[in-house]
Design a protein around this motif. Structure first.
Motif, PDB file in Angstrom:
ATOM      1  N   HIS A 277     -12.674  74.257  49.190  1.00 48.62           N
ATOM      2  CA  HIS A 277     -13.224  73.309  48.223  1.00 48.62           C
ATOM      3  C   HIS A 277     -13.334  71.890  48.772  1.00 48.62           C
ATOM      4  O   HIS A 277     -13.603  70.955  48.017  1.00 48.62           O
ATOM      5  CB  HIS A 277     -12.355  73.302  46.964  1.00 48.62           C
TER       6      HIS A 277
ATOM      7  N   ASN B 179     -15.563  68.609  47.468  1.00 48.19           N
ATOM      8  CA  ASN B 179     -16.279  68.857  46.221  1.00 48.19           C
ATOM      9  C   ASN B 179     -16.057  67.712  45.233  1.00 48.19           C
ATOM     10  O   ASN B 179     -15.417  66.706  45.548  1.00 48.19           O
ATOM     11  CB  ASN B 179     -15.879  70.211  45.621  1.00 48.19           C
TER      12      ASN B 179
ATOM     13  N   GLU C 242     -19.061  73.711  48.723  1.00 43.29           N
ATOM     14  CA  GLU C 242     -19.039  72.826  47.568  1.00 43.29           C
ATOM     15  C   GLU C 242     -19.218  71.364  47.963  1.00 43.29           C
ATOM     16  O   GLU C 242     -19.575  70.534  47.120  1.00 43.29           O
ATOM     17  CB  GLU C 242     -17.729  73.027  46.797  1.00 43.29           C
TER      18      GLU C 242
END
Length: 299
Positions: free
Chosen positions: A8, A11, A60
């Motif tokens: 992630h 993000n 992301e």
């Protein structure tokens, strides 16, 4: 949920978390003759390769930091985000091309001075080795393969008497909020003047609200903190009750810089518009937080 950082990195949740982190670090760094400590309980690997398998499987960052860097930012938003964006650019060679994303340890190491000190805890064996290699030549940094929650007992208060503690777990356990609450109750009385940033996802809204309400009540009633010493900043890009990918995340900050709330008032609405996935996107900023301001039915 399982929120391993590598999947992630960069993000929307990282953008908010690291914007807050850099503003807090910049505030502490204003007193150049007074060193401070940075303690990270769940440090990860420190820097994330955006061409790596994890980032490619879940890119992301393209809808997070990449979109932010490419956007035309209003003057006040650019001012607030400058410490964060300057750090991201610097740790990518200053070229403007994104090849990696700095995690919290790399951001802190870049912003902190020569006499400041970083203590990074990472329990995952392979990740702790990677983290240690990243900072092998930096004498300010100590990396430990250790449970960050338990480490706080021996790390607080820091010898500098000034510092910032980031608690940013991967939420691999269903009772992570309870573990975080236990750590809070033990840590803050040991170092009640420190700045604490607690990151939590807005996936299980009941758990997040229970943590927020409980922590606010305890800080106000038991620790005697004034309401202005507590701040919550949340951002969600779609309905937080929706299934699937993470919809929202935010931070609960104890002893924030006095300018943080005003700065985030410029940034949060703009970030919400930038990252929104649907009409249910939103944000909230609770300054001077009290039990009355913590209500799940806001969603």
């Amino acid at each position: 949920m399982n929120y391993r950082h590598a999947f992630h990195a960069g993000n929307f949740a990282d953008v908010l978390k690291h914007a807050v982190l850099t503003l807090c670090l910049a505030h502490l760094g204003k007193k150049a003759n007074k060193p401070f400590a940075y303690i990270d309980t769940h440090a990860g690997i420190g820097r994330y390769d955006l061409s790596g398998s994890e980032a490619q499987r879940s890119p992301e960052w393209r809808d997070g930091i990449a979109r932010l860097l490419a956007a035309e930012r209003p003057e006040e938003v650019d001012r607030v985000l400058k410490p964060y964006l300057d750090t991201v650019r610097a740790l990518n060679g200053g070229t403007g091309e994104l090849t990696s994303y700095p995690g919290s340890p790399a951001i802190a190491a870049h912003m902190m001075g020569r006499s400041d000190r970083l203590h990074l805890c990472e329990l995952h064996e392979a990740d702790s080795v990677t983290l240690d290699r990243l900072f092998a030549t930096d004498r300010r940094v100590k990396v430990e393969k250790r449970d960050g929650y338990r480490a706080l007992k021996s790390l607080l208060p820091p010898k500098e008497k000034r510092g910032l503690v980031l608690v940013d777990p991967p939420f691999e356990h269903r009772d992570e909020m309870a573990h975080m609450a236990e750590a809070v109750v033990d840590a803050i009385p040991r170092f009640d003047t420190g700045t604490y940033i607690f990151w939590r996802p807005l996936k299980d809204m009941w758990a997040a609200e229970r943590f927020d309400v409980g922590l606010a009540e305890w800080l106000l009633a038991e620790q005697g903190l004034q309401p202005e010493k507590i701040l919550r900043a949340d951002l969600w890009v779609r309905d937080p009750a929706s299934e699937g990918k993470l919809s929202g995340a935010g931070v609960f900050v104890v002893n924030p810089p006095f300018t943080l709330e005003e700065d985030l008032l410029f940034v949060l609405p703009w970030l919400c518009d930038l990252f929104a996935r649907d009409e249910d996107a939103g944000w909230r900023l609770d300054g001077g937080i009290t039990e009355d301001s913590l209500a799940v039915d806001e969603f």
